[in-house]
Design a protein around this motif. Structure first.
Motif, PDB file in Angstrom:
ATOM      1  N   TRP A 124       0.815  -1.207   0.000  1.00  0.00           N
ATOM      2  CA  TRP A 124       0.000   0.000   0.000  1.00  0.00           C
ATOM      3  C   TRP A 124       0.849   1.257   0.000  1.00  0.00           C
ATOM      4  O   TRP A 124       0.390   2.335  -0.403  1.00  0.00           O
ATOM      5  N   ARG A 125       2.104   1.148   0.438  1.00  0.00           N
ATOM      6  CA  ARG A 125       2.968   2.328   0.486  1.00  0.00           C
ATOM      7  C   ARG A 125       3.316   2.848  -0.907  1.00  0.00           C
ATOM      8  O   ARG A 125       3.735   3.991  -1.062  1.00  0.00           O
ATOM      9  N   LEU A 126       3.162   2.026  -1.922  1.00  0.00           N
ATOM     10  CA  LEU A 126       3.485   2.453  -3.273  1.00  0.00           C
ATOM     11  C   LEU A 126       2.477   3.478  -3.799  1.00  0.00           C
ATOM     12  O   LEU A 126       2.796   4.274  -4.672  1.00  0.00           O
ATOM     13  N   GLY A 127       1.264   3.437  -3.259  1.00  0.00           N
ATOM     14  CA  GLY A 127       0.295   4.488  -3.534  1.00  0.00           C
ATOM     15  C   GLY A 127      -0.353   4.470  -4.909  1.00  0.00           C
ATOM     16  O   GLY A 127      -1.029   5.409  -5.290  1.00  0.00           O
ATOM     17  N   SER A 128      -0.158   3.441  -5.703  1.00  0.00           N
ATOM     18  CA  SER A 128      -0.717   3.433  -7.057  1.00  0.00           C
ATOM     19  C   SER A 128      -2.182   3.000  -7.097  1.00  0.00           C
ATOM     20  O   SER A 128      -2.865   3.233  -8.089  1.00  0.00           O
ATOM     21  N   GLY A 129      -2.662   2.363  -6.038  1.00  0.00           N
ATOM     22  CA  GLY A 129      -4.033   1.879  -6.035  1.00  0.00           C
ATOM     23  C   GLY A 129      -4.262   0.730  -6.990  1.00  0.00           C
ATOM     24  O   GLY A 129      -5.398   0.451  -7.371  1.00  0.00           O
ATOM     25  N   ALA A 130      -3.179   0.038  -7.385  1.00  0.00           N
ATOM     26  CA  ALA A 130      -3.307  -1.020  -8.395  1.00  0.00           C
ATOM     27  C   ALA A 130      -4.239  -2.129  -7.930  1.00  0.00           C
ATOM     28  O   ALA A 130      -5.043  -2.648  -8.713  1.00  0.00           O
ATOM     29  N   LEU A 131      -4.151  -2.520  -6.663  1.00  0.00           N
ATOM     30  CA  LEU A 131      -5.005  -3.601  -6.165  1.00  0.00           C
ATOM     31  C   LEU A 131      -6.470  -3.195  -6.212  1.00  0.00           C
ATOM     32  O   LEU A 131      -7.320  -3.968  -6.675  1.00  0.00           O
ATOM     33  N   LEU A 132      -6.784  -2.007  -5.754  1.00  0.00           N
ATOM     34  CA  LEU A 132      -8.173  -1.559  -5.757  1.00  0.00           C
ATOM     35  C   LEU A 132      -8.706  -1.471  -7.184  1.00  0.00           C
ATOM     36  O   LEU A 132      -9.839  -1.882  -7.459  1.00  0.00           O
TER      37      LEU A 132
END
Length: 448
Positions: A124-132
């Motif tokens: 989650w620290r990467l902040g890209s929201g890729a999972l969501l």
């Protein structure tokens, strides 16, 4: 989003604090305002609460967001028609009260706390929201012909900001759009703000569309965008008949316009998810689907999302630089993947229907001789036609200070549309005060 001791929502306290900062803004500092994270820490509220307050100020034109730099006071607007805090907060962020699934909000915050305790390079620290984005893409994939992936999903802080960015990216300023009315006010306002020429396709009381009128509009007007409900028309609260959906799909197949499907309230159908939605048979290359996480997760996730295959939209979203807390995005994704959202939807729908049945019963008993309405199939309000002309200012004054919301019908159409209609909604969990508010409305109708 909880209430403070003074009875206001948390975002309203943040709004008042920011209002004071705006009044004191230093021109030499270019009106820079605190970051989301700094303000959340300072006021001991969630990032979502701060984002909600900033989004309201941005929609009012009082602050501007600069990608990768933060929020700044819109100094050019500060001394021209700047609303006071009292005036601004007299209007709700949304005319309809959003459901507050407390159990789901607690689950979301529990996921967030657990993620925050994780050390090292947590994803989650990467902040890209890729999972969501991947999770949302999977939820909307139904067949091989209508499959989505993460690159087709775009996230934003709120519905209106996302719609504004989309219309700019598609170069639709000044273009013609046709909307099914009464229409969600956020979409209608967003289209007008983008300078679009808006035509109305009125819905019947049963939620159906006059296909003949709509066909003539497509034939004789240079329509580039069609805005239609996915399945539940809001504020009408009626399910779109399947046969109307199929006829509409056939018409759109013969016309080059893009379809913007309003999926903001589809999860609030009382009987459960419908078997058919408008997007199921529409060419995916011309389909735009607009949704909201707030509709199911509550005020702790006031985020909007868009499914779109149009080129250039991803670049426009990236340039806009929406600031969504990465920890909250990951927590939302986990709440969805673990099935906790789907598990809560049945109870949410049951609660919405039970509350609507009660509200309809009381309104019918107290005001049935003064207005007419059809019990809705979903949603959070009663769309009613007044039996006689009434000054809406008098109606608003009668319910001032109570949780009963009366929204004039003109808010859901173009100027002059629905003058004899109102949307009634109850904005509190307890029913205390409902009878008194209805009695006050009744006195307005009989002229006392």
């Amino acid at each position: 989003m909880g209430r403070s001791a003074r009875g206001e929502f948390a975002y309203q306290g943040v709004y008042r604090y920011l209002d004071a900062l705006i009044a004191q803004a230093d021109y030499a500092e270019q009106g820079r305002l605190p970051s989301l994270r700094d303000l959340a820490r300072r006021l001991r509220v969630s990032l979502a609460t701060v984002q909600c307050a900033y989004s309201l100020l941005e929609r009012q034109g009082r602050v501007r967001s600069v990608p990768k730099s933060g929020y700044f006071v819109n100094l050019a607007e500060r001394e021209v028609d700047s609303p006071s805090a009292e005036t601004a907060l007299a209007l709700p962020v949304f005319p309809l009260p959003m459901p507050s699934p407390r159990t789901l909000e607690r689950t979301l915050l529990a996921h967030e706390r657990r993620l925050a305790r994780q050390g090292g390079q947590a994803t989650w620290r990467l902040g890209s929201g890729a999972l969501l984005r991947s999770v949302l893409a999977a939820r909307y994939t139904r067949t091989s012909g209508h499959c989505w992936n993460a690159r087709h999903v775009h996230l934003a802080t709120d519905v209106q900001a996302l719609l504004e960015t989309l219309l700019l990216a598609l170069h639709l300023q000044g273009a013609t759009a046709v909307v099914a009315t009464p229409c969600c006010w956020r979409l209608l306002h967003g289209l007008q703000k983008a300078g679009m020429r808006v035509l109305e396709a009125p819905l019947a009381a049963h939620g159906g569309l006059d296909i003949g009128v709509f066909a003539r509009v497509l034939e004789h007007e240079p329509v580039q965008l069609v805005v239609m409900p996915s399945c539940l028309s809001t504020p009408l609260g009626r399910l779109t008949p399947v046969q109307d959906q199929r006829q509409l799909v056939r018409l759109l197949a013969e016309h080059p316009a893009l379809l913007l499907e309003n999926d903001l309230d589809s999860d609030h159908c009382f009987a459960g998810p419908p078997a058919s939605r408008l997007r199921d048979d529409v060419d995916a290359s011309r389909l735009l689907v607009l949704g909201s996480l707030e509709a199911t997760l509550g005020a702790e996730a006031p985020y909007a999302y868009l499914l779109c295959r149009q080129p250039g939209v991803d670049e426009a979203i990236a340039r806009r630089g929406f600031l969504l807390p990465p920890l909250r995005q990951q927590a939302v994704a986990q709440t969805l993947t673990k099935g906790e959202v789907d598990d809560s939807l049945s109870s949410l729908r049951f609660d919405l229907q039970a509350r609507m049945e009660y509200l309809c019963g009381r309104v019918e008993l107290r005001l049935g001789t003064h207005l007419a309405f059809t019990r809705p199939d979903g949603g959070r309000g009663i769309w009613a036609r007044l039996n006689q002309p009434i000054d809406t200012e008098a109606l608003l004054a009668a319910v001032a200070g109570s949780p009963l919301s009366v929204v004039p019908g003109e808010s859901f159409g173009l100027k002059g549309s629905f003058p004899q209609h109102v949307l009634l909604a109850w904005c509190a969990e307890s029913w205390d005060g409902l009878e008194q508010a209805l009695r006050r409305l009744g006195r307005v109708f009989i002229g006392r």
